[in-house]
Design a protein around this motif. Structure first.
Motif, PDB file in Angstrom:
ATOM      1  N   ALA A   8      -9.959   2.754   0.993  1.00  0.00           N
ATOM      2  CA  ALA A   8      -9.381   2.831   2.271  1.00  0.00           C
ATOM      3  C   ALA A   8     -10.042   1.932   3.280  1.00  0.00           C
ATOM      4  O   ALA A   8      -9.547   1.172   4.342  1.00  0.00           O
ATOM      5  N   ARG A  65       0.788  -1.260   0.128  1.00  0.00           N
ATOM      6  CA  ARG A  65      -0.046   0.126  -0.117  1.00  0.00           C
ATOM      7  C   ARG A  65       0.839   1.214  -0.116  1.00  0.00           C
ATOM      8  O   ARG A  65       0.503   2.190  -0.385  1.00  0.00           O
ATOM      9  N   GLU A 100      -2.340   5.382   4.835  1.00  0.00           N
ATOM     10  CA  GLU A 100      -3.457   5.913   4.062  1.00  0.00           C
ATOM     11  C   GLU A 100      -3.256   7.419   3.881  1.00  0.00           C
ATOM     12  O   GLU A 100      -3.527   8.044   2.858  1.00  0.00           O
TER      13      GLU A 100
END
Length: 195
Positions: A94, A85, A156
């Motif tokens: 997400a 990621r 993220e």
């Protein structure tokens, strides 16, 4: 729990970057890097536990590397997804990613704890009680899941901050009228009418 995983993730990220620089694909590098960087840490943790529990030193030194290798292989499940990621942020959404990280990391950490406890027997250390085993498995699972979400959430956020902001669509101006040649702009002299 998050700080417990950083000593494993930082070397794993550096190892993954090195492997990519050596020509390995991102996917392969993110799978292999956690195994390479985590095995020594997992081996040391197992050896420490066994020797502190009174295991035979020779047996502890034989069993700990096996447990370390198994635990490192288990660690690749969650860590490789985190590294992937980080290196390939355009993956799935997400929420799906973070839920997956919780499940992977909680399962991984509980399985690693079970492996370490099981290794006590061949190492010659006394087995843990059932109550201690349940406590350690639940603690490892919950802490691992929360750690996976925390680190995954950090990745993220970093990925979203690094993405260029979408620009508002610009209004299209109509094209300018075709230019008129200069001769056409000059009034031409009309010949005088002849009588």
């Amino acid at each position: 729990a998050i700080l417990d995983n950083l000593p494993q993730l930082v070397p794993a990220a550096a190892t993954a970057k090195f492997l990519q620089g050596a020509g390995m694909s991102v996917k392969a590098a993110t799978k292999l890097a956690p195994l390479i960087s985590t095995a020594p840490l997992e081996t040391a943790d197992a050896l420490k536990e066994y020797t502190e529990a009174g295991a035979d030193p020779t047996m502890a030194k034989l069993v700990a590397p096996v447990v370390g290798a198994v635990n490192a292989a288990l660690e690749t499940v969650g860590d490789s997804a985190l590294l992937e990621r980080a290196f390939m942020p355009e993956a799935k959404g997400a929420a799906k990613f973070l839920l997956g990280q919780f499940l992977k990391e909680s399962t991984t950490e509980a399985a690693q704890e079970a492996t370490t406890m099981a290794g006590r027997i061949p190492a010659g250390a006394p087995a843990v009680s059932q109550e201690e085993a349940v406590n350690r498995l639940l603690t490892a699972g919950i802490a691992g899941g929360l750690s996976g979400v925390g680190i995954g959430g950090g990745i993220e956020v970093a990925n979203r901050m690094a993405q260029p902001r979408p620009q508002a669509p610009q209004q299209q101006m109509p094209p300018p009228p075709p230019s008129i040649p200069q001769e056409a702009q000059q009034p031409t002299e009309q010949p005088a009418p002849q009588a």
